[in-house]
Design an enzyme around this catalytic site. Sequence first.
Site, mmCIF file in Angstrom:
data_model
loop_
_atom_site.group_PDB
_atom_site.id
_atom_site.type_symbol
_atom_site.label_atom_id
_atom_site.label_comp_id
_atom_site.label_asym_id
_atom_site.label_seq_id
_atom_site.Cartn_x
_atom_site.Cartn_y
_atom_site.Cartn_z
ATOM 1 N N CYS A 54 -28.792 -2.836 3.505
ATOM 2 C CA CYS A 54 -29.171 -2.372 4.789
ATOM 3 C C CYS A 54 -29.852 -1.197 5.214
ATOM 4 O O CYS A 54 -29.941 0.433 4.538
ATOM 5 C CB CYS A 54 -26.863 -1.874 5.899
ATOM 6 S SG CYS A 54 -27.204 -1.947 7.707
ATOM 7 N N GLN A 252 -6.469 -10.882 7.899
ATOM 8 C CA GLN A 252 -7.193 -9.911 7.026
ATOM 9 C C GLN A 252 -8.622 -10.084 6.797
ATOM 10 O O GLN A 252 -9.430 -10.757 7.533
ATOM 11 C CB GLN A 252 -6.984 -11.351 5.493
ATOM 12 C CG GLN A 252 -5.720 -10.806 4.649
ATOM 13 C CD GLN A 252 -5.239 -10.420 3.808
ATOM 14 O OE1 GLN A 252 -6.041 -9.594 3.444
ATOM 15 N NE2 GLN A 252 -4.130 -9.664 3.547
ATOM 16 N N CYS A 372 -3.283 -3.438 -0.884
ATOM 17 C CA CYS A 372 -4.228 -2.910 -0.341
ATOM 18 C C CYS A 372 -4.533 -1.868 -0.015
ATOM 19 O O CYS A 372 -5.437 -0.732 0.218
ATOM 20 C CB CYS A 372 -4.946 -3.398 1.167
ATOM 21 S SG CYS A 372 -2.862 -2.196 2.016
#
Length: 416
Positions: A54, A252, A372
């Site tokens: 990117c 998710q 997470c």
Amino acid sequence: MRLPVSQAETILRIAAKGDGVTASGRFAPGSAPGDLLMADGSLEHGPHHTAPACRHFGTCGGCQLQQLDEPSLAEFVAERVINAATGQGLEPARIVPPHLSPPHSRRRASLRAEGKEGKVLLGYRESGSHRIVDLAECPVLVPELVALIPALRKLLARHGQSQTKGKSRAKERIAVDLELALTDQGVDLGIKGLTVEGLAATEAMLDFAQGQGLARLVLDQGYGAEALWEPEPVTITLGNVPVPFPPGAFLQATADGEAVLVDAAREWLGEAGAVADLFSGLGTFAFALAGPGTKVLAVEAARDAHLACKGAGARAGLPIHALHRDLFRNPLQADELDKFDALLLDPPRAGAREQIAHVAGSKVSRVVYISCNPSSWARDAATLVAGGYRLEELRPVGQFRWSTHVELASLFVRQA
């Protein structure tokens, strides 16, 4: 003048926050394993250093690891989980290779838009700053979300101009938060902090929603989220069941990452007769596990998510009992947990300290812990092991590609 290689140190690994580390403990942002860190702080790229995907990398705070090739990225994800475990003295019986979500797979995003006088910047914040990176591309997000960004930027710029005609310059500034999610019906867009006044402004918003084919447009003008556009009820399919998707509900990050976590739960708990799904949310795991031979108690504190799970389960005729309960303030006690063959926990980043103490004191034979946050997971895992559980298997998951954010699935089995 290039310094002698003898004065250079090799980057050995990537630390938790994304900086490379040498044997002497020197840190180097933007480096990869095998790079040479020179005495003056410059880098000589090694075999694992790759070109960023990117143009915004290095400025945008969304990604920290685009300089890593695929093997190094996988190693980082695995080491984050393994190091968290070993730091608490945990020794998994099995560790499977990490799963990495591919580019263009993240289906939800939180963005920021700021500007005035017809010019709006829209994107993520810069690393370590409140400044906005005006996104021209994002190789992380699904194409449906990326495609909406230019049109959304123009909409907000036009809205800022139309709403400030005849008003003081102090009111010209646009500063809004944006939530985007890809649902069964398309893109669900939430805008917080934008005031829409009058018929013309409202119609402009509706024309935008219809023209862009949005599944839903939700505005929060300071009085809570209100759906301005929703041609049909918005859902997200979980375990082949369409479940109502409340505005801002947890989802998710990627469909493939969700599938990996769900597959682990099915493999480990597929034969359990009664399962308690704690911090169940919309029912990601409850709908995957419930069926012939398996009853699921889905426990969730957020009322909207609880009601969505409860209603969808009833319509599908699945053996899911949804319970509205705050497990931080009112955790299930050991005698309540003992009624189940297995437990599944998927708590927020803070972990499940209050609930896990009661799990450790229960007689439940199997516990699946989805996390997470490897740090809070490791703390809770140590409590389970101290209570007589064995860490049977550990599966690292990199849903947030090129980010230092890492997830995992783990199986604990009570020792005889």
